[in-house]
Design a protein around this motif. Structure first.
Motif, PDB file in Angstrom:
ATOM      1  N   SER A  76      36.924 -25.906  19.277  1.00  0.00           N
ATOM      2  CA  SER A  76      38.152 -25.329  19.368  1.00  0.00           C
ATOM      3  C   SER A  76      37.450 -24.351  17.978  1.00  0.00           C
ATOM      4  O   SER A  76      38.856 -23.996  16.583  1.00  0.00           O
ATOM      5  N   ASP A  78      38.569 -20.627  16.626  1.00  0.00           N
ATOM      6  CA  ASP A  78      39.606 -19.751  16.017  1.00  0.00           C
ATOM      7  C   ASP A  78      39.299 -18.179  16.910  1.00  0.00           C
ATOM      8  O   ASP A  78      40.366 -17.893  17.119  1.00  0.00           O
ATOM      9  N   GLN A 163      44.155 -21.721  25.770  1.00  0.00           N
ATOM     10  CA  GLN A 163      45.124 -21.311  24.892  1.00  0.00           C
ATOM     11  C   GLN A 163      45.754 -23.017  24.782  1.00  0.00           C
ATOM     12  O   GLN A 163      46.655 -23.074  23.442  1.00  0.00           O
ATOM     13  N   LYS A 164      45.471 -24.299  24.967  1.00  0.00           N
ATOM     14  CA  LYS A 164      45.990 -25.105  25.207  1.00  0.00           C
ATOM     15  C   LYS A 164      45.523 -25.305  23.722  1.00  0.00           C
ATOM     16  O   LYS A 164      45.378 -26.743  23.449  1.00  0.00           O
ATOM     17  N   VAL A 165      44.431 -24.974  23.162  1.00  0.00           N
ATOM     18  CA  VAL A 165      43.181 -25.603  21.922  1.00  0.00           C
ATOM     19  C   VAL A 165      44.225 -25.216  21.301  1.00  0.00           C
ATOM     20  O   VAL A 165      42.779 -24.347  20.206  1.00  0.00           O
ATOM     21  N   GLY A 166      44.715 -24.650  20.339  1.00  0.00           N
ATOM     22  CA  GLY A 166      45.056 -24.463  19.380  1.00  0.00           C
ATOM     23  C   GLY A 166      45.335 -22.778  19.301  1.00  0.00           C
ATOM     24  O   GLY A 166      45.620 -21.917  18.355  1.00  0.00           O
ATOM     25  N   SER A 167      45.431 -22.501  20.337  1.00  0.00           N
ATOM     26  CA  SER A 167      46.169 -20.453  20.355  1.00  0.00           C
ATOM     27  C   SER A 167      45.035 -20.011  19.716  1.00  0.00           C
ATOM     28  O   SER A 167      45.284 -19.128  18.865  1.00  0.00           O
ATOM     29  N   PRO A 168      44.048 -20.329  20.322  1.00  0.00           N
ATOM     30  CA  PRO A 168      42.886 -19.097  19.642  1.00  0.00           C
ATOM     31  C   PRO A 168      43.565 -17.563  20.077  1.00  0.00           C
ATOM     32  O   PRO A 168      43.610 -17.102  20.617  1.00  0.00           O
ATOM     33  N   ASN A 211      47.148 -12.135  20.448  1.00  0.00           N
ATOM     34  CA  ASN A 211      46.132 -13.289  20.301  1.00  0.00           C
ATOM     35  C   ASN A 211      45.067 -12.816  21.695  1.00  0.00           C
ATOM     36  O   ASN A 211      44.330 -13.690  21.770  1.00  0.00           O
ATOM     37  N   GLN A 262      46.120 -16.264   9.197  1.00  0.00           N
ATOM     38  CA  GLN A 262      46.266 -17.152   9.406  1.00  0.00           C
ATOM     39  C   GLN A 262      46.215 -18.608   8.531  1.00  0.00           C
ATOM     40  O   GLN A 262      45.155 -18.724   7.599  1.00  0.00           O
ATOM     41  N   HIS A 264      45.609 -21.640   8.733  1.00  0.00           N
ATOM     42  CA  HIS A 264      44.749 -22.867   8.166  1.00  0.00           C
ATOM     43  C   HIS A 264      43.569 -22.158   7.663  1.00  0.00           C
ATOM     44  O   HIS A 264      42.956 -22.810   7.143  1.00  0.00           O
ATOM     45  N   SER A 270      43.503 -25.862   3.793  1.00  0.00           N
ATOM     46  CA  SER A 270      42.090 -25.900   4.019  1.00  0.00           C
ATOM     47  C   SER A 270      42.592 -27.445   3.857  1.00  0.00           C
ATOM     48  O   SER A 270      42.066 -28.436   4.071  1.00  0.00           O
TER      49      SER A 270
END
Length: 271
Positions: A76, A78, A163-168, A211, A262, A264, A270
């Motif tokens: 996953s 970033d 992009q399905k995995v948290g829009s990196p 992004n 970001q 997160h 965190s």
């Protein structure tokens, strides 16, 4: 109470030899490729990071679609950095399997194998490469126009999937033309790279996401090497240690600016 730590920025870098090779090889351990230089800059600036580099010499862009789930779903990332399309501009017609066979880095030190490679394979390879160069200098170098379209399509599909995995944050690299050392062997490569870069930039524009970004390497060559490809890539293809460092530093600065937006990746995010 323990002081909370920020999550590290997870970065995945993928590409062929322009990611993993230094011009020239065999120098000191401080001759970092740009992923390591990027990691060093992030850490020096106090930004925790976890950088994974997945790279193979002479890798085609089409290979990334078969491995994205294994590399992206669990990790996953970033940030994903993609350096592809360079290999597809090198040869006009010589097949990939023959190039990899002739220039493999895995040849065993056996007597018969050495005789075959030096007396047969290398001679045949050089003869075919010279023939290709003559043809490449007379025909339209962009004759195989579907190659850039396929590269751009494969990268666009990959970007859509990840992009399905948290829009990196995704970077697609601009490619540099060959320096003079290889222009005689690949006379049409400069024109093919120009077409490839247009296809890559158009694909990024078509995706249309903030992004997903096109990373201009030529700007760094202009700034740090006076626009001279002989300085940026002394062996003809690959970045010098200094250019790797400049690319890594520039990437780190952009990633830091993005990471600051970001939640997160902050200490509070965190928890």
């Amino acid at each position: 109470m323990n002081t909370p730590l920020s999550l590290p920025v997870r970065v995945l870098v993928k590409g062929a030899s322009t990611v993993n090779w230094v011009s020239w090889m065999g120098g000191p351990r401080s001759d970092f490729t740009f992923p390591r230089a990027m990691e060093a800059k992030l850490l020096a600036d106090g930004r925790p990071c976890d950088v994974h580099t997945v790279t193979m010499t002479s890798e085609r862009t089409s290979m990334i679609l078969s491995s994205w789930q294994r590399e992206v779903l669990g990790f996953s990332p970033d940030v994903i950095v993609l350096v592809y399309g360079h290999y597809e501009t090198i040869h006009l017609f010589l097949p990939r399997w023959l190039e990899r066979h002739a220039n493999t880095l895995r040849a065993k030190p056996r007597t018969l194998s050495g005789i075959y490679r030096s007396l047969v394979l290398r001679r045949v390879w050089k003869a075919l490469a010279r023939l290709q160069a003559r043809i490449d200098s007379t025909l339209d170098p962009t004759l195989r126009r579907r190659r850039p379209q396929h590269v751009a399509a494969d990268l666009e599909r990959y970007i859509t999937q990840v992009q399905k995995v948290g829009s990196p944050l995704v970077y697609v690299f601009e490619l540099l033309p060959p320096a003079s050392r290889y222009q005689a062997w690949f006379p049409g490569m400069t024109a093919r790279i120009a077409v490839m870069n247009t296809a890559l930039e158009s694909m990024v524009d078509r995706v249309g996401k903030d992004n997903v970004r096109y990373f201009r390497v030529s700007d760094l060559v202009d700034e740090h090497a006076g626009g001279d490809p002989e300085i940026a890539a002394p062996d003809g293809f690959h970045y010098s240690p200094e250019m790797h460092r400049h690319i890594g530093t520039a990437l780190a600065l952009e990633i830091e600016a993005w990471a600051d937006s970001q939640p997160h990746l902050g200490a509070e995010g965190s928890l």
